[in-house]
Design a protein around this motif. Structure first.
Motif, PDB file in Angstrom:
ATOM      1  N   ALA A   1       0.845  -1.192   0.000  1.00  0.00           N
ATOM      2  CA  ALA A   1       0.000   0.000   0.000  1.00  0.00           C
ATOM      3  C   ALA A   1       0.876   1.235   0.000  1.00  0.00           C
ATOM      4  N   LEU A   2       0.416   2.259  -0.679  1.00  0.00           N
ATOM      5  CA  LEU A   2       1.131   3.536  -0.728  1.00  0.00           C
ATOM      6  C   LEU A   2       0.591   4.442   0.372  1.00  0.00           C
ATOM      7  N   GLY A   3       1.486   5.014   1.167  1.00  0.00           N
ATOM      8  CA  GLY A   3       1.032   5.887   2.233  1.00  0.00           C
ATOM      9  C   GLY A   3       2.096   6.861   2.674  1.00  0.00           C
ATOM     10  N   THR A   4       1.665   7.912   3.350  1.00  0.00           N
ATOM     11  CA  THR A   4       2.581   8.938   3.861  1.00  0.00           C
ATOM     12  C   THR A   4       2.463   8.988   5.370  1.00  0.00           C
ATOM     13  N   HIS A   5       3.507   8.562   6.052  1.00  0.00           N
ATOM     14  CA  HIS A   5       3.518   8.580   7.509  1.00  0.00           C
ATOM     15  C   HIS A   5       3.910   9.965   8.007  1.00  0.00           C
ATOM     16  N   ALA A   6       3.491  10.286   9.212  1.00  0.00           N
ATOM     17  CA  ALA A   6       3.762  11.616   9.775  1.00  0.00           C
ATOM     18  C   ALA A   6       5.249  11.898   9.921  1.00  0.00           C
ATOM     19  N   SER A   7       6.073  10.853   9.952  1.00  0.00           N
ATOM     20  CA  SER A   7       7.509  11.042  10.142  1.00  0.00           C
ATOM     21  C   SER A   7       8.232  11.467   8.870  1.00  0.00           C
ATOM     22  N   ASP A   8       7.541  11.406   7.720  1.00  0.00           N
ATOM     23  CA  ASP A   8       8.190  11.716   6.437  1.00  0.00           C
ATOM     24  C   ASP A   8       7.145  12.271   5.476  1.00  0.00           C
TER      25      ASP A   8
END
Length: 254
Positions: free
Chosen positions: A61-68
């Motif tokens: 899955a493609l996602g954007t974590h808060a750390s990056d």
């Protein structure tokens, strides 16, 4: 338009009209299905034997974590699998991998076998995979991957995972370095000579046979105790089937 900069890995050399480096297009192909294919190189146990690339089907899955701020591809695997062990031993640099996704939208039948083709959407991504060691990010990725398989499923299942379940699971994330997508969405393209041959045109049917995945009626498990299929499952199956059909038919007449 936001795009990945092509390099020697991702720059297309054939059928350039089908190619795009647009991030939105590439990400939409990744989001269309959870099953991705991940290729990597692993040194053979016997140095005298050839080194073959390995390709594995994996949930992703493609996602954007808060750390990056940059989106990554998150992959679900076993903590004792070879890919997981290789990735954990590469350190912060990560393991070079190639991730691909392909969706078949139609069979294209032209006048000659040479010009037969397929309508499709495909994406190829090059990057480095690292092992997710942060517990909060790993749990967030588990939710992301679960909802990629079936939207809203995380909130409608027994969560969070136990410590034993998380220990047995490896979450890898791929930093995208370059990527490209190819898409064909049109009818057959026959040679001019064939198109002018009245006998061939009169004898050979041409066109597109659309292909699309239809999600069937949910079948309950033998030990299921919930009387009715949840609304979120029913709505998802209907929506996904309708969307896939529309894309395939649009390509057939495009």
């Amino acid at each position: 338009m936001s795009a990945y900069a092509p390099d020697e890995r991702s720059k297309a050399k054939r059928y350039a009209k089908n190619v795009t480096y647009d991030k939105d297009e590439i990400q939409s192909i990744l989001a269309a299905q959870p099953l991705l294919h991940v290729a990597f190189n692993a040194a053979p146990s016997d140095p005298s034997t050839p080194q073959f690339p390995t390709i594995l089907p994996m949930l992703g899955a493609l996602g954007t974590h808060a750390s990056d701020p940059e989106p990554h591809i998150y992959l679900h695997g076993s903590s004792v699998a070879r890919l997981s062990r290789l990735t954990s031993n590469t350190g912060p640099t990560g393991l070079p991998v190639c991730v691909s996704s392909t969706i078949l939208d139609g069979y294209v039948l032209a006048l000659s076998p040479y010009n037969h083709s397929c309508n499709y959407r495909s994406a190829v991504i090059f990057g480095h995979a690292t092992f997710v060691t942060d517990a909060d990010e790993a749990l967030w990725a588990m939710e992301l991957l679960t909802n990629q398989v079936t939207p809203s499923r995380w909130a409608n299942s027994r969560t969070p995972p136990t410590r034993a379940e998380m220990t047995a699971t490896a979450i890898l994330k791929v930093r995208i370095e370059t990527a490209s997508a190819k898409r064909r969405a049109r009818g057959p393209e026959s040679d001019r000579k064939d198109a002018k041959d009245a006998e061939t045109v009169a004898r050979v049917w041409t066109g597109v046979v659309p292909v699309y995945q239809v999600l069937g009626e949910p079948v309950e498990a033998p030990d299921n105790a919930v009387k009715e299929v949840p609304g979120y499952v029913q709505q998802w199956t209907e929506s996904e089937s309708r969307k896939a059909r529309e894309i395939a038919l649009e390509g057939a007449t495009g």
